[in-house]
Enzyme design. Structure first.
Site, PDB file in Angstrom:
ATOM      1  N   ASP A  12      51.146  33.036  44.084  1.00 57.46           N
ATOM      2  CA  ASP A  12      49.985  33.286  44.953  1.00 57.46           C
ATOM      3  C   ASP A  12      49.500  34.726  44.906  1.00 57.46           C
ATOM      4  OD1 ASP A  12      50.313  30.633  45.846  1.00 57.46           O
ATOM      5  OD2 ASP A  12      51.760  31.304  47.330  1.00 57.46           O
ATOM      6  N   HIS A  40      46.209  27.070  41.876  1.00 54.90           N
ATOM      7  CA  HIS A  40      45.372  28.248  41.868  1.00 54.90           C
ATOM      8  C   HIS A  40      44.123  27.910  42.651  1.00 54.90           C
ATOM      9  CE1 HIS A  40      47.584  30.263  38.831  1.00 54.90           C
ATOM     10  NE2 HIS A  40      47.324  29.396  37.892  1.00 54.90           N
TER      11      HIS A  40
HETATM   12  P1  GDP Z   1      47.481  32.219  42.371  1.00 54.08           P
HETATM   13  O1  GDP Z   1      48.291  30.995  42.499  1.00 54.08           O
HETATM   14  O2  GDP Z   1      48.293  33.384  41.895  1.00 54.08           O
HETATM   15  O3  GDP Z   1      46.238  32.031  41.600  1.00 54.08           O
HETATM   16  O4  GDP Z   1      47.055  32.623  43.811  1.00 54.08           O
HETATM   17  P2  GDP Z   1      46.143  31.872  44.867  1.00 54.08           P
HETATM   18  O5  GDP Z   1      45.441  30.715  44.341  1.00 54.08           O
HETATM   19  O6  GDP Z   1      46.939  31.705  46.093  1.00 54.08           O
HETATM   20  O7  GDP Z   1      45.092  33.031  45.063  1.00 54.08           O
HETATM   21  C1  GDP Z   1      45.083  33.823  46.115  1.00 54.08           C
HETATM   22  C2  GDP Z   1      43.840  33.681  46.929  1.00 54.08           C
HETATM   23  O8  GDP Z   1      43.242  34.932  46.949  1.00 54.08           O
HETATM   24  C3  GDP Z   1      42.749  32.740  46.462  1.00 54.08           C
HETATM   25  O9  GDP Z   1      42.192  32.144  47.600  1.00 54.08           O
HETATM   26  C4  GDP Z   1      41.760  33.632  45.754  1.00 54.08           C
HETATM   27  O10 GDP Z   1      40.434  33.153  45.800  1.00 54.08           O
HETATM   28  C5  GDP Z   1      41.878  34.871  46.532  1.00 54.08           C
HETATM   29  N1  GDP Z   1      41.683  36.111  45.831  1.00 54.08           N
HETATM   30  C6  GDP Z   1      42.022  36.473  44.570  1.00 54.08           C
HETATM   31  N2  GDP Z   1      41.734  37.762  44.362  1.00 54.08           N
HETATM   32  C7  GDP Z   1      41.199  38.231  45.520  1.00 54.08           C
HETATM   33  C8  GDP Z   1      40.750  39.509  45.962  1.00 54.08           C
HETATM   34  O11 GDP Z   1      40.793  40.493  45.241  1.00 54.08           O
HETATM   35  N3  GDP Z   1      40.307  39.581  47.239  1.00 54.08           N
HETATM   36  C9  GDP Z   1      40.280  38.534  48.086  1.00 54.08           C
HETATM   37  N4  GDP Z   1      39.833  38.708  49.328  1.00 54.08           N
HETATM   38  N5  GDP Z   1      40.722  37.329  47.725  1.00 54.08           N
HETATM   39  C10 GDP Z   1      41.177  37.186  46.462  1.00 54.08           C
END
Ligand code: GDP
Length: 427
Positions: A12, A40
């Site tokens: 995440d 994701h």
């Molecule tokens: P992954 O499994 O590593 O891809 O992580 P997630 O799907 O849980 O992603 C984390 C969340 O953070 C998602 O809802 C993304 O849209 C969001 N996200 C990613 N980068 C950023 C950022 O720089 N700022 C903000 N506010 N949200 C982000």
């Protein structure tokens, strides 16, 4: 060239967004491990999507999405996902599935549920997607490879009977649950055969040829270093390697082809499931960060479970980046911290009265207490900023402090959920 996007921590970290962004300059995006147990979240012009099996590059016309042999392939989930994106107007993606990938069977999911039920309060916090039973079977040589669907039916039937026999002993005597019937399993496999046939590919050969032709390949990791079965917080880990090195095995490419390893670190910590989490915070402080975190709160993409929250952990991240073989760090979700006057950072662990910055094995990790250092916040919204120099001074200080502590270059800073919210730093 091959690049990998992987996580430094518990998952995440925002890998989906970084992959989606880098996919713009890639020809082929490959999932090389894990299954539909994590997801994701991707925000783009078509809407907001939670992907569990498809690589994040499926939204581009120019990319081919590959499910490598290292993945736990859940065919019904894959189909549901293809359907859900096409339904929202995304052009039908080009998908290739390795003939050496093994399939998650319906009984793997049941075994996962039964085991969680049996362990009750002592469970590992499984998402009940069948991942642990799947990988156990793979290594016990009781799994079903996609290629076997296209071999001789009689041989398949024989194997199904052998597998059912073994499974039924456990079902009857350990779980006291309904037994498996070989006819049902054969039927399930034949359904999968029909569904998967158009996508099956000799993926390692396909990638070999693509690399010879100079194509850009992006490996997309799931979860993060600390969930790796060897190098993570065993046993609170996942069942396949989350490290970039495994990308070579799980995609079927030569290890020397992986030239860039982009490790994603989130500007604070979050984790799901059980296990030691040294910089964890609780109560209102955690609730506020959870509510403001990510894009619409820190809740699991697959499960909807509230994530455990904590401050940035330099010890875990330094280790996580080292185990990945990081060439570049993408530091994400930094904008979320804009509400804080002061930001604590975990800079070391205290274990039995000793201070360390080296990440320990699980037993010692459980005894670790965080050593916190507090940095001044920047207390404003940094979304929309495109140049590093335009970030508030305290924000740059935070980034540079973390960079110094983890010892790997932060070359990308993400300040919002969409593809455009990215600041490149030349290092
Ligand atoms: P992954 O499994 O590593 O891809 O992580 P997630 O799907 O849980 O992603 C984390 C969340 O953070 C998602 O809802 C993304 O849209 C969001 N996200 C990613 N980068 C950023 C950022 O720089 N700022 C903000 N506010 N949200 C982000």
């Amino acid at each position: 060239m091959v690049k990998a996007v992987v996580g430094a921590n518990w998952g995440d970290e925002g890998k989906g967004k970084i992959t989606d962004m880098l996919a713009q300059e890639s020809d082929i995006i490959v999932r090389f491990q894990g299954g539909a147990n994590a997801g994701h979240t991707i925000v783009n012009n078509y809407g907001k999507f939670a992907l569990h099996t498809l690589p994040s590059g499926v939204f581009y016309d120019h990319t081919t999405s590959v499910i490598g042999n290292g993945v736990a392939l859940n065919i019904p989930v894959l189909f549901k996902e293809i359907h859900s994106i096409v339904e929202k107007g995304v052009p039908a993606p080009k998908i290739k599935v390795s003939d050496r990938a093994q399939m998650v069977m319906s009984y793997h999911i049941k075994f996962d549920e039964y085991e969680e039920e049996r362990l009750a309060g002592k469970s590992f916090g499984s998402t009940k997607s069948g991942i642990a039973p799947f990988y156990s079977d793979k290594y016990a040589k009781n799994g079903f490879q996609v290629s076997e669907l296209f071999d001789d039916d009689a041989a398949l039937r024989e194997k199904v009977e052998r597998v059912c026999e073994t499974k039924n002993v456990t079902l009857e005597h350990l779980y006291h649950k309904p037994l498996l019937n070989p006819d049902d399993i054969m039927k399930e496999l034949m359904e999968y055969k029909e569904m998967i046939a158009p996508y099956v590919c000799d993926v390692s050969l396909y990638l070999w040829n693509a690399l010879k032709e100079g194509r850009e390949v992006l490996l997309e990791g799931q979860l993060g270093s600390l969930k790796d079965p060897d190098h993570g917080i065993y046993p609170m880990v996942t069942s396949s390697s989350t490290l970039a090195a495994y990308g070579a095995v799980g995609a079927g490419i030569p290890p020397y082809e992986i030239k860039k390893i982009i490790t994603v670190c989130k500007a604070y910590s979050s984790a799901v499931g059980a296990g030691a989490f040294v910089s964890e915070i609780f109560g209102d402080e955690a609730d506020e960060l959870r509510r403001r975190g990510g894009d619409g709160g820190e809740f699991g993409a697959t499960t909807g479970r509230p994530r455990r929250m904590g401050w940035f952990d330099c010890v875990a991240s330094k280790y996580g980046c080292r185990m990945q073989g990081t060439t570049d760090v993408a530091f994400t979700v930094l904008d979320v911290l804009g509400y804080l006057e002061e930001i604590p950072v975990c800079v070391a662990y205290e274990i039995d009265g000793e201070i360390t910055t080296d990440f320990p094995t699980t037993g010692r990790l459980e005894k670790a207490k965080p050593v916190l250092e507090t940095l001044p916040g920047w207390n404003c919204d940094i979304r929309g900023i495109k140049n590093y120099d335009e970030l508030p001074e305290n924000c740059r200080r935070y980034i540079e402090f973390v960079e110094e502590k983890i010892g790997f270059p932060i070359t990308m800073v993400s300040n919002g959920p969409s593809r455009e919210d990215i600041i490149y730093r030349n290092k």
